[in-house]
Scaffold this motif. Sequence first.
Motif, PDB file in Angstrom:
ATOM      1  N   PHE A 150       8.985   4.460   7.112  1.00 24.70           N
ATOM      2  CA  PHE A 150       8.379   3.996   5.862  1.00 24.70           C
ATOM      3  C   PHE A 150       9.260   2.914   5.265  1.00 24.70           C
ATOM      4  CE2 PHE A 150      11.014   7.564   4.567  1.00 24.70           C
ATOM      5  CZ  PHE A 150      11.597   7.166   3.369  1.00 24.70           C
ATOM      6  N   GLY A 185       0.347   3.874   1.596  1.00 21.57           N
ATOM      7  CA  GLY A 185       0.499   4.387   2.953  1.00 21.57           C
ATOM      8  C   GLY A 185       1.729   3.855   3.667  1.00 21.57           C
ATOM      9  N   PRO A 213       0.812  -1.225   0.000  1.00 23.05           N
ATOM     10  CA  PRO A 213       0.000   0.000   0.000  1.00 23.05           C
ATOM     11  C   PRO A 213       0.846   1.276   0.000  1.00 23.05           C
ATOM     12  CG  PRO A 213      -0.799  -1.552   1.645  1.00 23.05           C
ATOM     13  CD  PRO A 213       0.516  -2.085   1.148  1.00 23.05           C
ATOM     14  N   HIS A 234       4.619   7.012   8.118  1.00 20.28           N
ATOM     15  CA  HIS A 234       3.482   6.598   8.942  1.00 20.28           C
ATOM     16  C   HIS A 234       4.037   6.085  10.256  1.00 20.28           C
ATOM     17  CE1 HIS A 234       4.765   2.852   7.021  1.00 20.28           C
ATOM     18  NE2 HIS A 234       4.183   2.203   8.025  1.00 20.28           N
ATOM     19  N   LYS A 238       5.111   5.785   2.461  1.00 21.98           N
ATOM     20  CA  LYS A 238       5.367   7.152   2.928  1.00 21.98           C
ATOM     21  C   LYS A 238       5.343   7.148   4.452  1.00 21.98           C
ATOM     22  CE  LYS A 238       0.571   8.571   2.796  1.00 21.98           C
ATOM     23  NZ  LYS A 238      -0.501   9.161   2.065  1.00 21.98           N
TER      24      LYS A 238
END
Length: 91
Positions: A71, A21, A19, A26, A24
């Motif tokens: 990430f 997400g 994904p 998180h 990047k």
Amino acid sequence: MNAPEPYKSTPVFDENTLPAGLRKEHRTKAGVWGIIRVLEGRLRYRVLDPITETILDPDHPGLVLPDQPHFVEPLGAMRMQVDFYDRNPSA
């Protein structure tokens, strides 16, 4: 004492299904640890505080600390999964 069991695991992702997400910045929630398990191939794991970069492979999983920004980036073909714990799995 036995190692804790994960309370949740992601699906297995490959370089195409990983994904956006996770690619990047998180973080996990407070009180949540993760272990990034590379099943095949290699993955770059970047932690942003403190700044570190590690190459993960099937013999070298990555420990995600609670609330730590990070990430991942696939390095070619790979398969990976993340296990989540409510306490430090390496303690």
